[in-house]
Design a protein around this motif. Sequence first.
Motif, PDB file in Angstrom:
ATOM      1  N   ASP A 102      11.335  11.000  -7.118  1.00  0.00           N
ATOM      2  CA  ASP A 102      10.572  10.938  -5.873  1.00  0.00           C
ATOM      3  C   ASP A 102      10.500  12.309  -5.202  1.00  0.00           C
ATOM      4  O   ASP A 102      11.367  13.167  -5.403  1.00  0.00           O
ATOM      5  CB  ASP A 102      11.207   9.937  -4.894  1.00  0.00           C
ATOM      6  N   LEU A 103       9.469  12.476  -4.388  1.00  0.00           N
ATOM      7  CA  LEU A 103       9.316  13.663  -3.562  1.00  0.00           C
ATOM      8  C   LEU A 103       9.327  13.253  -2.095  1.00  0.00           C
ATOM      9  O   LEU A 103       8.844  12.179  -1.734  1.00  0.00           O
ATOM     10  CB  LEU A 103       8.005  14.389  -3.882  1.00  0.00           C
ATOM     11  N   HIS A 104       9.895  14.120  -1.245  1.00  0.00           N
ATOM     12  CA  HIS A 104       9.953  13.876   0.191  1.00  0.00           C
ATOM     13  C   HIS A 104       9.358  15.076   0.923  1.00  0.00           C
ATOM     14  O   HIS A 104       9.592  16.227   0.544  1.00  0.00           O
ATOM     15  CB  HIS A 104      11.401  13.657   0.649  1.00  0.00           C
ATOM     16  N   VAL A 105       8.588  14.795   1.981  1.00  0.00           N
ATOM     17  CA  VAL A 105       7.977  15.873   2.756  1.00  0.00           C
ATOM     18  C   VAL A 105       7.918  15.448   4.219  1.00  0.00           C
ATOM     19  O   VAL A 105       7.794  14.251   4.526  1.00  0.00           O
ATOM     20  CB  VAL A 105       6.542  16.193   2.232  1.00  0.00           C
ATOM     21  N   GLU A 106       8.045  16.409   5.123  1.00  0.00           N
ATOM     22  CA  GLU A 106       7.887  16.158   6.548  1.00  0.00           C
ATOM     23  C   GLU A 106       6.504  16.640   6.971  1.00  0.00           C
ATOM     24  O   GLU A 106       6.123  17.787   6.697  1.00  0.00           O
ATOM     25  CB  GLU A 106       8.979  16.865   7.350  1.00  0.00           C
ATOM     26  N   VAL A 107       5.747  15.753   7.627  1.00  0.00           N
ATOM     27  CA  VAL A 107       4.364  16.045   7.996  1.00  0.00           C
ATOM     28  C   VAL A 107       4.251  16.112   9.519  1.00  0.00           C
ATOM     29  O   VAL A 107       4.417  15.086  10.197  1.00  0.00           O
ATOM     30  CB  VAL A 107       3.405  14.965   7.451  1.00  0.00           C
ATOM     31  N   PRO A 108       3.997  17.300  10.087  1.00  0.00           N
ATOM     32  CA  PRO A 108       3.831  17.388  11.541  1.00  0.00           C
ATOM     33  C   PRO A 108       2.474  16.837  11.974  1.00  0.00           C
ATOM     34  O   PRO A 108       1.456  17.063  11.321  1.00  0.00           O
ATOM     35  CB  PRO A 108       3.935  18.888  11.817  1.00  0.00           C
ATOM     36  N   VAL A 109       2.474  16.083  13.077  1.00  0.00           N
ATOM     37  CA  VAL A 109       1.233  15.580  13.678  1.00  0.00           C
ATOM     38  C   VAL A 109       1.288  15.853  15.170  1.00  0.00           C
ATOM     39  O   VAL A 109       2.364  15.978  15.768  1.00  0.00           O
ATOM     40  CB  VAL A 109       1.023  14.077  13.413  1.00  0.00           C
ATOM     41  N   SER A 110       0.114  15.947  15.786  1.00  0.00           N
ATOM     42  CA  SER A 110       0.049  16.189  17.225  1.00  0.00           C
ATOM     43  C   SER A 110       0.328  14.894  17.986  1.00  0.00           C
ATOM     44  O   SER A 110       0.290  13.788  17.422  1.00  0.00           O
ATOM     45  CB  SER A 110      -1.328  16.736  17.598  1.00  0.00           C
ATOM     46  N   LEU A 111       0.583  15.021  19.287  1.00  0.00           N
ATOM     47  CA  LEU A 111       0.779  13.844  20.128  1.00  0.00           C
ATOM     48  C   LEU A 111      -0.461  12.952  20.105  1.00  0.00           C
ATOM     49  O   LEU A 111      -0.364  11.732  20.030  1.00  0.00           O
ATOM     50  CB  LEU A 111       1.089  14.279  21.559  1.00  0.00           C
ATOM     51  N   GLY A 112      -1.634  13.594  20.146  1.00  0.00           N
ATOM     52  CA  GLY A 112      -2.877  12.836  20.126  1.00  0.00           C
ATOM     53  C   GLY A 112      -3.056  12.059  18.843  1.00  0.00           C
ATOM     54  O   GLY A 112      -3.480  10.893  18.865  1.00  0.00           O
ATOM     55  N   GLU A 113      -2.740  12.673  17.706  1.00  0.00           N
ATOM     56  CA  GLU A 113      -2.858  11.977  16.423  1.00  0.00           C
ATOM     57  C   GLU A 113      -1.903  10.798  16.351  1.00  0.00           C
ATOM     58  O   GLU A 113      -2.247   9.740  15.813  1.00  0.00           O
ATOM     59  CB  GLU A 113      -2.584  12.955  15.281  1.00  0.00           C
ATOM     60  N   ALA A 114      -0.695  10.984  16.885  1.00  0.00           N
ATOM     61  CA  ALA A 114       0.277   9.893  16.864  1.00  0.00           C
ATOM     62  C   ALA A 114      -0.151   8.746  17.777  1.00  0.00           C
ATOM     63  O   ALA A 114       0.017   7.573  17.443  1.00  0.00           O
ATOM     64  CB  ALA A 114       1.650  10.410  17.276  1.00  0.00           C
ATOM     65  N   THR A 142       8.378   6.847   8.285  1.00  0.00           N
ATOM     66  CA  THR A 142       8.161   7.304   6.910  1.00  0.00           C
ATOM     67  C   THR A 142       7.180   6.383   6.197  1.00  0.00           C
ATOM     68  O   THR A 142       7.273   5.156   6.304  1.00  0.00           O
ATOM     69  CB  THR A 142       9.491   7.348   6.140  1.00  0.00           C
ATOM     70  N   PHE A 143       6.246   7.011   5.464  1.00  0.00           N
ATOM     71  CA  PHE A 143       5.241   6.271   4.710  1.00  0.00           C
ATOM     72  C   PHE A 143       5.397   6.582   3.225  1.00  0.00           C
ATOM     73  O   PHE A 143       5.629   7.740   2.844  1.00  0.00           O
ATOM     74  CB  PHE A 143       3.831   6.642   5.172  1.00  0.00           C
ATOM     75  N   ARG A 144       5.254   5.543   2.406  1.00  0.00           N
ATOM     76  CA  ARG A 144       5.383   5.705   0.962  1.00  0.00           C
ATOM     77  C   ARG A 144       3.998   5.794   0.322  1.00  0.00           C
ATOM     78  O   ARG A 144       3.149   4.946   0.549  1.00  0.00           O
ATOM     79  CB  ARG A 144       6.162   4.544   0.344  1.00  0.00           C
ATOM     80  N   LEU A 145       3.814   6.834  -0.478  1.00  0.00           N
ATOM     81  CA  LEU A 145       2.568   7.025  -1.225  1.00  0.00           C
ATOM     82  C   LEU A 145       2.906   6.844  -2.698  1.00  0.00           C
ATOM     83  O   LEU A 145       3.536   7.709  -3.320  1.00  0.00           O
ATOM     84  CB  LEU A 145       1.989   8.415  -0.949  1.00  0.00           C
ATOM     85  N   ARG A 146       2.489   5.725  -3.246  1.00  0.00           N
ATOM     86  CA  ARG A 146       2.875   5.367  -4.605  1.00  0.00           C
ATOM     87  C   ARG A 146       2.256   6.306  -5.650  1.00  0.00           C
ATOM     88  O   ARG A 146       1.099   6.715  -5.532  1.00  0.00           O
ATOM     89  CB  ARG A 146       2.451   3.936  -4.911  1.00  0.00           C
ATOM     90  N   GLY A 147       3.062   6.604  -6.658  1.00  0.00           N
ATOM     91  CA  GLY A 147       2.572   7.348  -7.806  1.00  0.00           C
ATOM     92  C   GLY A 147       2.382   8.830  -7.597  1.00  0.00           C
ATOM     93  O   GLY A 147       1.868   9.514  -8.488  1.00  0.00           O
ATOM     94  N   LEU A 148       2.806   9.368  -6.458  1.00  0.00           N
ATOM     95  CA  LEU A 148       2.626  10.802  -6.187  1.00  0.00           C
ATOM     96  C   LEU A 148       3.966  11.539  -6.222  1.00  0.00           C
ATOM     97  O   LEU A 148       4.128  12.567  -5.580  1.00  0.00           O
ATOM     98  CB  LEU A 148       1.953  11.015  -4.827  1.00  0.00           C
ATOM     99  N   GLY A 149       4.910  11.015  -6.998  1.00  0.00           N
ATOM    100  CA  GLY A 149       6.215  11.654  -7.101  1.00  0.00           C
ATOM    101  C   GLY A 149       6.246  12.765  -8.132  1.00  0.00           C
ATOM    102  O   GLY A 149       5.214  13.252  -8.602  1.00  0.00           O
ATOM    103  N   ALA A 150       7.471  13.150  -8.510  1.00  0.00           N
ATOM    104  CA  ALA A 150       7.651  14.256  -9.442  1.00  0.00           C
ATOM    105  C   ALA A 150       7.372  13.861 -10.881  1.00  0.00           C
ATOM    106  O   ALA A 150       7.051  14.700 -11.720  1.00  0.00           O
ATOM    107  CB  ALA A 150       9.071  14.814  -9.321  1.00  0.00           C
ATOM    108  N   ARG A 151       7.521  12.570 -11.189  1.00  0.00           N
ATOM    109  CA  ARG A 151       7.270  12.059 -12.532  1.00  0.00           C
ATOM    110  C   ARG A 151       6.542  10.727 -12.427  1.00  0.00           C
ATOM    111  O   ARG A 151       6.431  10.146 -11.351  1.00  0.00           O
ATOM    112  CB  ARG A 151       8.602  11.856 -13.289  1.00  0.00           C
ATOM    113  N   LYS A 152       6.063  10.246 -13.556  1.00  0.00           N
ATOM    114  CA  LYS A 152       5.387   8.959 -13.580  1.00  0.00           C
ATOM    115  C   LYS A 152       6.340   7.874 -13.076  1.00  0.00           C
ATOM    116  O   LYS A 152       7.478   7.786 -13.513  1.00  0.00           O
ATOM    117  CB  LYS A 152       4.933   8.633 -15.004  1.00  0.00           C
ATOM    118  N   GLY A 153       5.860   7.081 -12.150  1.00  0.00           N
ATOM    119  CA  GLY A 153       6.692   6.055 -11.548  1.00  0.00           C
ATOM    120  C   GLY A 153       7.358   6.498 -10.264  1.00  0.00           C
ATOM    121  O   GLY A 153       7.900   5.669  -9.521  1.00  0.00           O
TER     122      GLY A 153
END
Length: 200
Positions: A102-114, A142-153
């Motif tokens: 799996d891969l993990h990332v922190e995504v900044p968003v503005s107050l308005g977007e939230a 946290t949101f999970r995006l399937r299939g976008l990890g480091a390897r298949k699965g």
Amino acid sequence: LLGSLFGGRFGGGRAGPRRGRDVEAELKIDLPLSVKGGTTTLRLLQAGRDTVEVKVPAGVREGQALRLAGLGQPGANGGPAGDLLIRLKILEHPHYRREGDDLHVEVPVSLGEAIRGGKVSFEGPTGEVGLKLPPGTQSGQTFRLRGLGARKGGNLYARILVTAPPADSTREEARQQELAELAEKLDGFYPDDLRGQVRF
């Protein structure tokens, strides 16, 4: 056996072909190369060879070894050369972190977007990634995006960081006052006991 007993008079005393020794080396690669795969160059410190091109398969893991046949120490008496064993070390990434497949990332968003919700985009391992936020998204969600990890699965986990406008000493006084008034209006939408659940 007779040759060894009588000092090599039988068979001339010449040893047979011997395979050369394997050579180990460490190769540091960045996270995108470990996920996508590709080609890089390894500098060697052995005689007769300065660099070698290494093909890195997609999805390799930390500590995984790649074997390059025939690039080790030369053999003796016509024997084959040994192999080059390359141990992979994956460097830290400034934004992405890998855990297993799996891969993990922190995504900044503005107050308005939230507050409004809607689609936000950021650069992922396979290009632009679109993430749909529900209205009222909280920081740390946290949101999970399937299939976008480091390897298949594997999956990509995007952790949201709700970000306030940065402090800016060069901001015009009128704009600074407008921002302060906006912040005061926003405070009116929060419950009075915003930190009331914090207990020790």
